[in-house]
Design an enzyme around this catalytic site. Structure first.
Site, PDB file in Angstrom:
ATOM      1  N   HIS A 183       0.855  -1.186   0.000  1.00 45.19           N
ATOM      2  CA  HIS A 183       0.000   0.000   0.000  1.00 45.19           C
ATOM      3  C   HIS A 183       0.895   1.242   0.000  1.00 45.19           C
ATOM      4  O   HIS A 183       1.843   1.321   0.787  1.00 45.19           O
ATOM      5  CB  HIS A 183      -0.900  -0.007   1.239  1.00 45.19           C
ATOM      6  CG  HIS A 183      -1.843   1.143   1.254  1.00 45.19           C
ATOM      7  ND1 HIS A 183      -2.939   1.217   0.411  1.00 45.19           N
ATOM      8  CD2 HIS A 183      -1.839   2.296   1.957  1.00 45.19           C
ATOM      9  CE1 HIS A 183      -3.563   2.358   0.614  1.00 45.19           C
ATOM     10  NE2 HIS A 183      -2.925   3.033   1.542  1.00 45.19           N
ATOM     11  N   ASP A 207      -6.915  -3.000   3.835  1.00 46.75           N
ATOM     12  CA  ASP A 207      -5.577  -2.518   4.207  1.00 46.75           C
ATOM     13  C   ASP A 207      -5.350  -2.620   5.713  1.00 46.75           C
ATOM     14  O   ASP A 207      -4.705  -1.754   6.321  1.00 46.75           O
ATOM     15  CB  ASP A 207      -5.391  -1.058   3.758  1.00 46.75           C
ATOM     16  CG  ASP A 207      -5.491  -0.901   2.244  1.00 46.75           C
ATOM     17  OD1 ASP A 207      -5.078  -1.832   1.530  1.00 46.75           O
ATOM     18  OD2 ASP A 207      -5.971   0.137   1.781  1.00 46.75           O
TER      19      ASP A 207
HETATM   20  C1  GAR Z   1       1.572   0.991  -6.374  1.00 44.48           C
HETATM   21  O1  GAR Z   1       1.948   2.265  -5.959  1.00 44.48           O
HETATM   22  C2  GAR Z   1       0.850   0.254  -5.254  1.00 44.48           C
HETATM   23  O2  GAR Z   1       1.370   0.533  -3.993  1.00 44.48           O
HETATM   24  C3  GAR Z   1      -0.546   0.796  -5.415  1.00 44.48           C
HETATM   25  O3  GAR Z   1      -0.761   0.855  -6.797  1.00 44.48           O
HETATM   26  C4  GAR Z   1       0.489   1.074  -7.455  1.00 44.48           C
HETATM   27  C5  GAR Z   1       0.652   0.011  -8.505  1.00 44.48           C
HETATM   28  O4  GAR Z   1       1.769   0.265  -9.297  1.00 44.48           O
HETATM   29  N1  GAR Z   1      -1.508  -0.030  -4.764  1.00 44.48           N
HETATM   30  C6  GAR Z   1      -2.603   0.445  -4.168  1.00 44.48           C
HETATM   31  O5  GAR Z   1      -2.913   1.623  -4.165  1.00 44.48           O
HETATM   32  C7  GAR Z   1      -3.473  -0.617  -3.516  1.00 44.48           C
HETATM   33  N2  GAR Z   1      -4.531  -0.003  -2.780  1.00 44.48           N
HETATM   34  P1  GAR Z   1       2.377  -0.880 -10.222  1.00 44.48           P
HETATM   35  O6  GAR Z   1       1.205  -1.478 -11.021  1.00 44.48           O
HETATM   36  O7  GAR Z   1       3.318  -0.144 -11.130  1.00 44.48           O
HETATM   37  O8  GAR Z   1       3.044  -1.881  -9.356  1.00 44.48           O
END
Ligand code: GAR
Length: 203
Positions: free
Chosen positions: A111, A147
């Site tokens: 997260h 979360d």
């Molecule tokens: C990341 O920043 C992750 O922490 C977030 O989405 C992004 C995905 O990036 N996740 C959340 O917000 C979950 N609630 P990625 O697809 O490039 O790994």
């Protein structure tokens, strides 16, 4: 120790997936990615997986009438691939107790904020709106809440004057790419011990 079999769930870009792939390739993590699943057909994570020679399947949420049917399809893919640890890497859906119970204690999420602050799908927006000076990221086990599961690793990242969601997200993402593989490594080496809400690191 037996290799951990990973199933990685993504909704979009897949940069965390990429960092995990690279950490496995370089021998940092004793695990194999058995399958990458996405809930959207256009997720970039699909092509990243395929480029790395990893099985990648879209279980399109839109093709299922209920969340239960969708999650059962995900579980079927994970079980068929002998997955022992489920990694949520930018998977933007809340999993129901049905899914969580199928992999109890064996689901991790990252997260992009310091939990329990700024839960939910818009962490960076909410961080900037609140005006906090420090944000960060959190790797945690997934329980039946949002979360809310036991925290494995966290690291702080400064919020700077003039930050936008994009500049803050980019600063936090660099840290995500380091601590998520680290948490998976610790799990794969049997070094995480969960005691209630607390996760002890045995090294
Ligand atoms: C990341 O920043 C992750 O922490 C977030 O989405 C992004 C995905 O990036 N996740 C959340 O917000 C979950 N609630 P990625 O697809 O490039 O790994």
């Amino acid at each position: 120790m037996a290799k951990e079999n990973l199933g990685i769930l993504c909704s979009g870009r897949g940069s965390n997936l990429q960092s995990i792939i690279e950490n496995i390739e370089s021998g940092n993590i004793n695990a194999e990615i058995k399958i990458v699943l996405t809930d959207k057909p256009d997720a970039m994570a699909l092509s990243r997986a395929k480029d790395a020679g990893i099985k990648a399947v879209c279980v399109n949420r839109k093709e299922f009438e209920t969340r239960e049917a969708f999650e059962k399809a995900l579980i079927k893919e994970l079980k068929a691939a002998n997955v022992t640890l489920v990694i949520l890497a930018g998977f933007m859906r809340l999993l129901s107790p049905l899914f969580v119970r199928a992999y109890e204690g064996r689901i991790m999420n990252i997260h992009p904020a310091l939990l329990p602050s700024f839960q939910g799908a818009h962490a960076h927006r909410d961080v900037l709106a609140y005006g906090v000076k420090v944000s960060g990221c959190t790797v945690h086990f997934v329980d039946e809440g949002m979360d809310s599961g036991p925290i494995i690793l966290q690291e702080a990242v400064p919020v700077l004057d003039g930050d936008t969601e994009e500049t803050l997200a980019a600063r936090v993402l660099k840290v995500e790419h380091r601590i998520y593989p680290e948490a998976i490594r610790l799990f794969a080496e049997g070094k995480l011990k969960v005691e209630g809400r607390k996760v002890k690191i045995l090294e």
